[in-house]
Scaffold this motif. Sequence first.
Motif, PDB file in Angstrom:
ATOM      1  N   TRP A   1      -6.635   5.022   1.408  1.00 22.79           N
ATOM      2  CA  TRP A   1      -6.399   5.815   0.201  1.00 22.79           C
ATOM      3  C   TRP A   1      -5.796   4.981  -0.933  1.00 22.79           C
ATOM      4  CZ3 TRP A   1      -8.265   9.458  -2.411  1.00 22.79           C
ATOM      5  CH2 TRP A   1      -8.912  10.520  -1.782  1.00 22.79           C
ATOM      6  N   ALA A   2      -5.233   3.829  -0.606  1.00 17.63           N
ATOM      7  CA  ALA A   2      -4.773   2.942  -1.669  1.00 17.63           C
ATOM      8  C   ALA A   2      -5.954   2.432  -2.487  1.00 17.63           C
ATOM      9  CB  ALA A   2      -3.988   1.771  -1.084  1.00 17.63           C
ATOM     10  N   ALA A   3      -7.122   2.322  -1.855  1.00 12.12           N
ATOM     11  CA  ALA A   3      -8.342   1.942  -2.580  1.00 12.12           C
ATOM     12  C   ALA A   3      -9.088   3.166  -3.090  1.00 12.12           C
ATOM     13  CB  ALA A   3      -9.249   1.115  -1.674  1.00 12.12           C
ATOM     14  N   LYS A   4      -9.152   4.219  -2.281  1.00 15.91           N
ATOM     15  CA  LYS A   4      -9.846   5.439  -2.710  1.00 15.91           C
ATOM     16  C   LYS A   4      -9.176   6.048  -3.942  1.00 15.91           C
ATOM     17  CE  LYS A   4     -11.691   7.023   1.756  1.00 15.91           C
ATOM     18  NZ  LYS A   4     -11.538   8.047   2.818  1.00 15.91           N
ATOM     19  N   GLY A   5      -7.849   6.143  -3.906  1.00 20.23           N
ATOM     20  CA  GLY A   5      -7.133   6.721  -5.041  1.00 20.23           C
ATOM     21  C   GLY A   5      -7.301   5.877  -6.288  1.00 20.23           C
ATOM     22  N   THR A   6      -7.274   4.557  -6.110  1.00 25.17           N
ATOM     23  CA  THR A   6      -7.498   3.651  -7.237  1.00 25.17           C
ATOM     24  C   THR A   6      -8.862   3.923  -7.867  1.00 25.17           C
ATOM     25  OG1 THR A   6      -6.086   1.957  -6.225  1.00 25.17           O
ATOM     26  CG2 THR A   6      -7.644   1.213  -7.890  1.00 25.17           C
ATOM     27  N   ASN A   7      -9.872   4.093  -7.024  1.00 23.28           N
ATOM     28  CA  ASN A   7     -11.228   4.399  -7.509  1.00 23.28           C
ATOM     29  C   ASN A   7     -11.264   5.716  -8.273  1.00 23.28           C
ATOM     30  OD1 ASN A   7     -13.711   6.170  -6.857  1.00 23.28           O
ATOM     31  ND2 ASN A   7     -14.560   4.112  -6.629  1.00 23.28           N
TER      32      ASN A   7
ATOM     33  N   THR B   1       0.829  -1.205   0.000  1.00 26.18           N
ATOM     34  CA  THR B   1       0.000   0.000   0.000  1.00 26.18           C
ATOM     35  C   THR B   1       0.861   1.251   0.000  1.00 26.18           C
ATOM     36  OG1 THR B   1      -0.217  -0.264   2.408  1.00 26.18           O
ATOM     37  CG2 THR B   1      -2.047  -1.034   1.045  1.00 26.18           C
ATOM     38  N   ASP B   2       2.138   1.122   0.400  1.00 28.89           N
ATOM     39  CA  ASP B   2       3.063   2.251   0.268  1.00 28.89           C
ATOM     40  C   ASP B   2       3.384   2.517  -1.191  1.00 28.89           C
ATOM     41  OD1 ASP B   2       4.402   3.342   2.931  1.00 28.89           O
ATOM     42  OD2 ASP B   2       3.957   1.231   3.229  1.00 28.89           O
ATOM     43  N   HIS B   3       3.497   1.442  -1.984  1.00 29.59           N
ATOM     44  CA  HIS B   3       3.695   1.632  -3.417  1.00 29.59           C
ATOM     45  C   HIS B   3       2.468   2.283  -4.048  1.00 29.59           C
ATOM     46  CE1 HIS B   3       6.732  -1.809  -3.082  1.00 29.59           C
ATOM     47  NE2 HIS B   3       7.412  -0.824  -3.622  1.00 29.59           N
ATOM     48  N   ILE B   4       1.283   1.854  -3.614  1.00 32.47           N
ATOM     49  CA  ILE B   4       0.042   2.346  -4.212  1.00 32.47           C
ATOM     50  C   ILE B   4      -0.277   3.761  -3.750  1.00 32.47           C
ATOM     51  CG2 ILE B   4      -2.409   1.872  -4.597  1.00 32.47           C
ATOM     52  CD1 ILE B   4      -1.750  -1.080  -3.766  1.00 32.47           C
ATOM     53  N   SER B   5      -0.111   4.002  -2.463  1.00 28.26           N
ATOM     54  CA  SER B   5      -0.420   5.325  -1.915  1.00 28.26           C
ATOM     55  C   SER B   5       0.635   5.699  -0.882  1.00 28.26           C
ATOM     56  CB  SER B   5      -1.809   5.327  -1.269  1.00 28.26           C
ATOM     57  OG  SER B   5      -2.144   6.610  -0.790  1.00 28.26           O
TER      58      SER B   5
ATOM     59  N   GLY C   1      -6.573  14.376   3.782  1.00 27.84           N
ATOM     60  CA  GLY C   1      -7.893  15.003   3.780  1.00 27.84           C
ATOM     61  C   GLY C   1      -8.190  15.733   2.486  1.00 27.84           C
ATOM     62  N   ASN C   2      -7.248  15.691   1.533  1.00 28.14           N
ATOM     63  CA  ASN C   2      -7.408  16.380   0.251  1.00 28.14           C
ATOM     64  C   ASN C   2      -7.322  15.352  -0.870  1.00 28.14           C
ATOM     65  OD1 ASN C   2      -7.196  17.872  -2.110  1.00 28.14           O
ATOM     66  ND2 ASN C   2      -5.826  19.406  -1.253  1.00 28.14           N
ATOM     67  N   HIS C   3      -8.471  15.027  -1.455  1.00 34.12           N
ATOM     68  CA  HIS C   3      -8.502  13.998  -2.494  1.00 34.12           C
ATOM     69  C   HIS C   3      -7.719  14.411  -3.733  1.00 34.12           C
ATOM     70  CE1 HIS C   3     -11.838  16.710  -3.503  1.00 34.12           C
ATOM     71  NE2 HIS C   3     -11.655  16.346  -4.749  1.00 34.12           N
ATOM     72  N   GLU C   4      -7.586  15.705  -3.976  1.00 36.47           N
ATOM     73  CA  GLU C   4      -6.849  16.151  -5.157  1.00 36.47           C
ATOM     74  C   GLU C   4      -5.372  15.768  -5.057  1.00 36.47           C
ATOM     75  OE1 GLU C   4      -8.104  17.261  -7.770  1.00 36.47           O
ATOM     76  OE2 GLU C   4     -10.021  18.221  -7.309  1.00 36.47           O
ATOM     77  N   VAL C   5      -4.800  15.899  -3.857  1.00 44.59           N
ATOM     78  CA  VAL C   5      -3.412  15.491  -3.651  1.00 44.59           C
ATOM     79  C   VAL C   5      -3.297  13.971  -3.711  1.00 44.59           C
ATOM     80  CG1 VAL C   5      -1.516  15.399  -1.970  1.00 44.59           C
ATOM     81  CG2 VAL C   5      -2.768  17.530  -2.325  1.00 44.59           C
ATOM     82  N   MET C   6      -4.231  13.303  -3.044  1.00 47.34           N
ATOM     83  CA  MET C   6      -4.090  11.861  -2.886  1.00 47.34           C
ATOM     84  C   MET C   6      -4.310  11.091  -4.180  1.00 47.34           C
ATOM     85  SD  MET C   6      -3.021  11.817   0.072  1.00 47.34           S
ATOM     86  CE  MET C   6      -2.821  10.045   0.160  1.00 47.34           C
TER      87      MET C   6
ATOM     88  N   ASP D   1      -1.199   6.586 -27.883  1.00 46.90           N
ATOM     89  CA  ASP D   1      -0.100   7.153 -28.679  1.00 46.90           C
ATOM     90  C   ASP D   1       1.279   6.681 -28.212  1.00 46.90           C
ATOM     91  OD1 ASP D   1       0.367   8.548 -26.342  1.00 46.90           O
ATOM     92  OD2 ASP D   1      -0.324  10.482 -27.130  1.00 46.90           O
ATOM     93  N   GLY D   2       1.299   5.762 -27.210  1.00 49.08           N
ATOM     94  CA  GLY D   2       2.568   5.208 -26.752  1.00 49.08           C
ATOM     95  C   GLY D   2       3.418   6.162 -25.958  1.00 49.08           C
ATOM     96  N   GLN D   3       2.856   7.282 -25.520  1.00 47.38           N
ATOM     97  CA  GLN D   3       3.627   8.292 -24.796  1.00 47.38           C
ATOM     98  C   GLN D   3       3.821   7.888 -23.330  1.00 47.38           C
ATOM     99  OE1 GLN D   3       1.919  12.193 -25.003  1.00 47.38           O
ATOM    100  NE2 GLN D   3       3.398  13.111 -23.614  1.00 47.38           N
ATOM    101  N   LYS D   4       5.030   8.084 -22.822  1.00 47.38           N
ATOM    102  CA  LYS D   4       5.313   7.857 -21.413  1.00 47.38           C
ATOM    103  C   LYS D   4       4.880   9.072 -20.603  1.00 47.38           C
ATOM    104  CE  LYS D   4       9.271   7.442 -18.259  1.00 47.38           C
ATOM    105  NZ  LYS D   4      10.744   7.284 -18.187  1.00 47.38           N
ATOM    106  N   MET D   5       4.156   8.831 -19.510  1.00 41.06           N
ATOM    107  CA  MET D   5       3.688   9.929 -18.649  1.00 41.06           C
ATOM    108  C   MET D   5       3.374   9.372 -17.271  1.00 41.06           C
ATOM    109  SD  MET D   5      -0.170  10.555 -20.175  1.00 41.06           S
ATOM    110  CE  MET D   5       0.462  10.867 -21.817  1.00 41.06           C
ATOM    111  N   SER D   6       3.066  10.263 -16.333  1.00 40.43           N
ATOM    112  CA  SER D   6       2.712   9.818 -14.989  1.00 40.43           C
ATOM    113  C   SER D   6       1.416   9.016 -15.045  1.00 40.43           C
ATOM    114  CB  SER D   6       2.544  11.008 -14.044  1.00 40.43           C
ATOM    115  OG  SER D   6       1.327  11.689 -14.305  1.00 40.43           O
ATOM    116  N   ILE D   7       1.273   8.091 -14.110  1.00 43.39           N
ATOM    117  CA  ILE D   7       0.055   7.273 -14.054  1.00 43.39           C
ATOM    118  C   ILE D   7      -1.166   8.157 -13.876  1.00 43.39           C
ATOM    119  CG2 ILE D   7      -1.177   5.654 -12.541  1.00 43.39           C
ATOM    120  CD1 ILE D   7       1.404   4.051 -12.337  1.00 43.39           C
ATOM    121  N   TYR D   8      -1.043   9.211 -13.065  1.00 39.53           N
ATOM    122  CA  TYR D   8      -2.181  10.115 -12.871  1.00 39.53           C
ATOM    123  C   TYR D   8      -2.570  10.792 -14.186  1.00 39.53           C
ATOM    124  CZ  TYR D   8      -4.760  14.337 -11.787  1.00 39.53           C
ATOM    125  OH  TYR D   8      -5.704  15.340 -11.808  1.00 39.53           O
ATOM    126  N   ASP D   9      -1.597  11.331 -14.894  1.00 36.47           N
ATOM    127  CA  ASP D   9      -1.910  12.039 -16.138  1.00 36.47           C
ATOM    128  C   ASP D   9      -2.548  11.096 -17.159  1.00 36.47           C
ATOM    129  OD1 ASP D   9      -0.974  14.490 -15.230  1.00 36.47           O
ATOM    130  OD2 ASP D   9       1.069  14.135 -15.942  1.00 36.47           O
TER     131      ASP D   9
END
Length: 919
Positions: free
Chosen positions: A806-812, A700-704, A737-742, A770-778
């Motif tokens: 948050w490892a599950a919330k962020g995934t969602n 869960t440290d890797h995930i969040s 407490g800030n979902h935008e950060v998490m 398009d095969g572009q490398k980017m952050s998982i979030y982006d």
Amino acid sequence: MAKYSEINSFNALKTLNVGAESYQIFSLKEAQHTLGDISKLPKSLKVLLENLLRFEDQMTVKTSDIQSVVAWQNTRSSDQEIQYRPARVLMQDFTGVPAVVDLAAMRAAVANAGADPEKINPLSSVDLVIDHSVMVDHFASSRAFSENVDIEMQRNGERYQFLRWGQSAFDNFSVVPPGTGICHQVNLEYLAQTVWLGESQGQQFAFPDTLVGTDSHTTMINGLGVLGWGVGGIEAEAAMLGQPVSMLIPEVIGFRLTGKLNEGITATDLVLTITQMLRQKGVVGKFVEFYGDGLADLPLADRATIANMAPEYGATCGFFPVDDVTLGYMRLTGRKAERIALVEAYCKEQGLWRHPGDEPVFTDTLSLDMGSVQASVAGPKRPQDKVLLADVPATFSQLMELSLKPAREEKARLENEGGGTAVDVKKASLPNQQDSSFCVIDGKRYPLVHGDVVISAITSCTNTSNPSVMLAAGLLAKKAVEKGLHRKPWVKSSLAPGSKVVTDYLNAAGLTSYLDQLGYNLVGYGCTTCIGNSGPLPAPIEEAITCYDLNVASVLSGNRNFEGRVHPLVKTNWLASPPLVIAYGLAGNIRTDLTTQPIGEGTDGRVVYLKDIWPSQAEIDEVLQKVNTEMFHKEYAAVFEGDENWKSIQIPQSQTYSWDQDSTYIRHPPFFEGIDRPAAPVQNIEFARILAVLGDSVTTDHISPAGNIKQDSPAGRYLQDHGVAPKDFNSYGSRRGNHEVMMRGTFANIRIKNEMLGGEEGGNTLYIPDGQKMSIYDAAMLYKQDRTPLVIIAGKEYGTGSSRDWAAKGTNLLGVKAVIAESFERIHRSNLVGMGVFPLQFVDGQTRQSLNLTGTETLSILGISSEIHPHQHFSVEARRADGSVEHFNVLCRIDTLNEVEYFKAGGILHYVLRNLITA
């Protein structure tokens, strides 16, 4: 107020008289006249059985559920689902803040739906201990504690104001202010009572003290005979709001302890040995119950140390039965005499008392002669990887050979071609080439090489709650100072006790000054280095590590050493007892064999070995006498009051929270939008893209992650866009407490390896269109724009580690609809269901490798409907880039009927909230 069973099918209700007091109990002794003999039932299952008897209602708890626990003795396992209601909930602030944010958001949703927001209130006792927010910014100074506290209050003002609002707005909700101690030690020393009291229908009932906690190490309280374990914040919130914990009657592994620890062997050595044994055995999702005559001489603090690390050995709990040792600890820590008398009488009446020679029926057993335990540490990146102390240098050398092999091969290739760079040479430097790097500290030049210890921290609940190892550390410091030894200048040292009582007994023993002289000054009361709050390293150290790509080490007395957790620049992390933490701080590296090589040179010019400064058991026993009941009375007399900083926080007086749209700490989460509308129907997941392909033991440290926020990460960019300077980023844990950060921090751990990118480290992926490398979030946001569902592919033990909702919330929030893995850790699997994310498991021996899943496929998961049921099989259609199609089956890891209902509602909190709105 709880309502206990009026059905009483097994005539279990009985009056228990203790002294002048009378209590109603649901007697196991009376119930067995109808149920049959339960004398051999594991004591942990007897606690569950009493709970079912007390809450029998023929709806959530049926007669057959109760009978199934008794029948367990025949099969020693069960697929029977039961509904368990713990007496209370324990939280720490990292996991507690998002839970209170959810409660506040639920109140807002109820109010918006035209219902009474007061419907959202904890129905059971909730204690939140603020212990995860202090960071080690200052160290090795008499001012370190006060300076760190000042910074903590400045950084976390918004969070603390929010928690103070929650304390005033919600019933049955108490907050232990910062600077008091670690939640597990406060629980052990003060909150837990072993036998709990409750009122129902005007009568006083006694029953086992039970709890769930929003921290994995809630299991520490098992050492006091209290059944408790960690759950995600999502499950804890549901439990607060009256939902039972849905679970299968577990298998119970008996662990027999015999003999005694030898001279010089610590409780840390014992727990690391037990952790390795149980991980090898395989106890995920199971109860572990300790028994055997060795318990008679095992101190309560040692039991708590062993119980604490149940998440590390993978068990749901590590339960110790009640006996005279339990009562002795309750007396020491100042529990009331009436409660201690009740605990003894109740546990003996209910068959929960440990007697010599007890042999319960277990699913399986292990045995350990404690006399065989040897000095050890665990590392370099998993707590179950025990390494004998003498083998640490060789283990590190082997690790370096593996890590440096690619660089050396590349260096040789470049040299053959007439090339090569200075960086290549640095990366391939052997640990003994001490002229390859250096740093300047206080005007002096020091070499810094692979294997040097840059963090030496006495931290976390596992050991700081144990007077024996803490006093051993103080005695070792005393002997080291008297020999003239010093901590190496490149070592960042810290002492973060689990409660103020530790400071009291170190002072009373006259050991504090010696710890201070070695740089182990008090830095705060809380979970620091173990949670990733180690703070920055001195700039010259960080520059040398970065420039030369050094593999440096931390040694900490904690329970977690996962990759990227302790400090982003520290690649190898070792768990050790507090005295060994100091020993490695003196040696300055992990290349030294502390069993045979000198640890340093004394003022007389003679070499000093670890054995020369290691305290004897007699010396430890002598200073243990300094620990007394008055210390506990003093420190817990006003445990909920806090200091002037806490008392001066101004809070709004309102039923619903006034959300600040400019806040970067507390934001109104989107989870309950549209809650007044019916839930979307459960249906197939079609044409999903793979967001990441991950390996085994993804934590869960890797995930969040909980630690540092990188300046150039999606979360770092968000904070800077909102006016937050990098020096004020704080940590991911503090921003929960800030979902935008998490959501931006989900899968952002610097050590996570996505096989779609060849296994390179960092939270990146390929955006397939398009095969572009980017952050998982982006990438996830681009997929969301196209309404493309997402899937995560993983290996074994997905979601191991902390109970991090948050490892599950962020995934969602990233739009992931399913995770397909070879196996799941218990808490994270449950959290995924609780957030409406499908946990699916490969079957028939198949894996991502055997199926050649590269991440470029489009997946469709077929056969999903509103008729979903536990452990159903689904078909997955994998369409490859070349147009070929492959089908394989997966197992639905929605394990219980209750979880089915939660999943269909969109999550457990959605289920609760919809029921409250329509009630």
